[in-house]
Design an enzyme around this catalytic site. Structure first.
Site, PDB file in Angstrom:
ATOM      1  N   HIS A 186      -8.577  -3.736  -1.083  1.00 30.03           N
ATOM      2  CA  HIS A 186      -7.403  -3.285  -0.754  1.00 30.03           C
ATOM      3  C   HIS A 186      -6.587  -4.035   0.291  1.00 30.03           C
ATOM      4  O   HIS A 186      -5.725  -4.434   0.348  1.00 30.03           O
ATOM      5  CB  HIS A 186      -7.414  -1.942  -0.562  1.00 30.03           C
ATOM      6  CG  HIS A 186      -6.175  -1.070  -0.376  1.00 30.03           C
ATOM      7  ND1 HIS A 186      -5.236  -1.027  -1.184  1.00 30.03           N
ATOM      8  CD2 HIS A 186      -5.440  -0.966   0.784  1.00 30.03           C
ATOM      9  CE1 HIS A 186      -4.211  -0.460  -0.978  1.00 30.03           C
ATOM     10  NE2 HIS A 186      -4.221  -0.141   0.472  1.00 30.03           N
TER      11      HIS A 186
ATOM     12  N   SER B 242       0.839  -1.126  -0.029  1.00 34.13           N
ATOM     13  CA  SER B 242      -0.095  -0.029  -0.045  1.00 34.13           C
ATOM     14  C   SER B 242       0.955   1.190  -0.109  1.00 34.13           C
ATOM     15  O   SER B 242       1.675   1.310  -0.852  1.00 34.13           O
ATOM     16  CB  SER B 242      -0.875  -0.043   1.324  1.00 34.13           C
ATOM     17  OG  SER B 242      -1.949   0.712   1.039  1.00 34.13           O
TER      18      SER B 242
ATOM     19  N   ASP C 180      -9.823  -2.567  -6.205  1.00 37.39           N
ATOM     20  CA  ASP C 180      -9.241  -1.333  -5.292  1.00 37.39           C
ATOM     21  C   ASP C 180      -9.114  -0.095  -6.180  1.00 37.39           C
ATOM     22  O   ASP C 180      -8.725  -0.338  -7.139  1.00 37.39           O
ATOM     23  CB  ASP C 180      -7.963  -2.221  -4.866  1.00 37.39           C
ATOM     24  CG  ASP C 180      -6.916  -1.129  -4.360  1.00 37.39           C
ATOM     25  OD1 ASP C 180      -7.349  -0.283  -3.989  1.00 37.39           O
ATOM     26  OD2 ASP C 180      -5.793  -1.933  -4.116  1.00 37.39           O
TER      27      ASP C 180
END
Length: 329
Positions: A294, A171, A264
């Protein structure tokens, strides 16, 4: 999950329901006080990891170090599988957290990184990097680069094969890793052997249809606020590498492995980054995690595709670190 046309796995729905339930007892999640907010987020993260992540992998020790670096002392958490060679291939890892939260000491990271270190046969060094908005870009990137420099300069101290160092992140951490890799390349030094980017935040602004379709209810709500928090008042060429997908020259970067989640908002920027790396001549593999949102790659105790995701990352790392030029198993 907000789109009725998307068939979200029951395991993800159960996780989302648990997030909502736990969040009701954590008012600090909405606090403007970043310290209070991070404490609440840590409590939520650790509670979820206890329920939804596999236990720590056996046969891997965890060692914490605080070491001097040019900008400040660096806190590192090292994952060391049993029977690791004295000079081990080593991956620098940057945790997630939207650039403003997260910690190298979260339970989810211990779960995922003990398994990764064991399966790949590598040492993983997780960095407690500085967080925005108190420390905007490029502070976190400089912490990542300082860690790579430290491992290269003192390999015997940390049990590192200095010719087999790579970088990875999840991320926001993947965005930081990608930015750090660009900075290291631009310094003209010996390259990294591998770059692994999972659900990468390589764009800070809306990019592609996924950024609109999955903007709410898929694990990255409020991402549009990130650019101001992470960059602070800085704009223009000095922050170009903060959004790697927009960097004009992506040549001479290390072989890269990218995994994106199907549902996502960051999916399309990750896919585009992979395509641009390939166009620049960088060996790049890209995998789309079907059915993932995500945060679901961490649900290794309840969601079989999350276990498959983590095995792919470890397999890519094992191949990269143990089959790099002039090295073999």
């Amino acid at each position: 999950m907000t789109d009725a046309t998307i068939d979200v796995a029951p395991a993800i729905l159960a996780w989302a329901e648990r997030i909502a339930e736990l969040s009701r007892s954590l008012p600090g999640l909405e606090s403007d006080d970043m310290s209070a907010r991070r404490k609440a987020e840590r409590r939520l993260s650790d509670a979820l990891a206890t329920e939804f992540c596999d236990p720590l992998a056996p046969g891997v020790s965890i060692r914490d170090d605080v070491v001097d670096a040019p900008a400040r002392p660096l806190a590192l958490r090292r994952y060391l599988p049993d029977r690791l060679p004295p000079a081990a291939p080593t991956e620098v890892f940057l945790h997630g957290g939207g650039f403003i939260s997260g910690s190298a000491h979260e339970i989810i990271n211990d779960s995922l990184l003990t398994a990764r270190a064991r399966r790949a046969g590598i040492q993983v060094v997780s960095v407690e990097y500085r967080l925005a908005p108190e420390h905007p870009y490029p502070a976190a990137v400089h912490d990542a680069v300082a860690t790579v420099d430290l491992l290269r300069e003192e390999p015997e101290r940390f049990g590192v094969d200095a010719t087999r160092i790579g970088i990875a992140g999840a991320s926001a951490g993947a965005g930081i890793a990608a930015s750090a890799t660009l900075l290291l390349r631009d310094r003209g030094e010996v390259g990294l052997v591998h770059q692994s980017l999972e659900v990468p935040a390589v764009a800070l602004e809306a990019f592609g249809p996924s950024s609109l379709r999955f903007a709410r209810g898929y694990g990255v709500d409020g991402y549009e606020k990130v650019i101001g928090l992470y960059l602070g008042e800085r704009r223009g060429p000095s922050v170009a590498a903060a959004q790697p997908v927009f960097v004009s020259d992506l040549s001479r970067l290390p072989p890269t492995f990218i995994q994106v989640a199907e549902f996502d908002p960051l999916r399309d920027s990750g896919l585009e980054y992979g395509e641009r790396l390939r166009a620049a001549g960088v060996p790049t593999a890209v995998h789309v995690g079907a059915g993932h949102v995500h945060g679901s790659p961490g649900l290794t105790a309840t969601f079989p595709p999350a276990r498959a995701w983590q095995r792919r990352s470890a397999a890519a790392a094992r191949l990269a670190y143990h089959h790099a030029p002039n090295h073999s198993l």
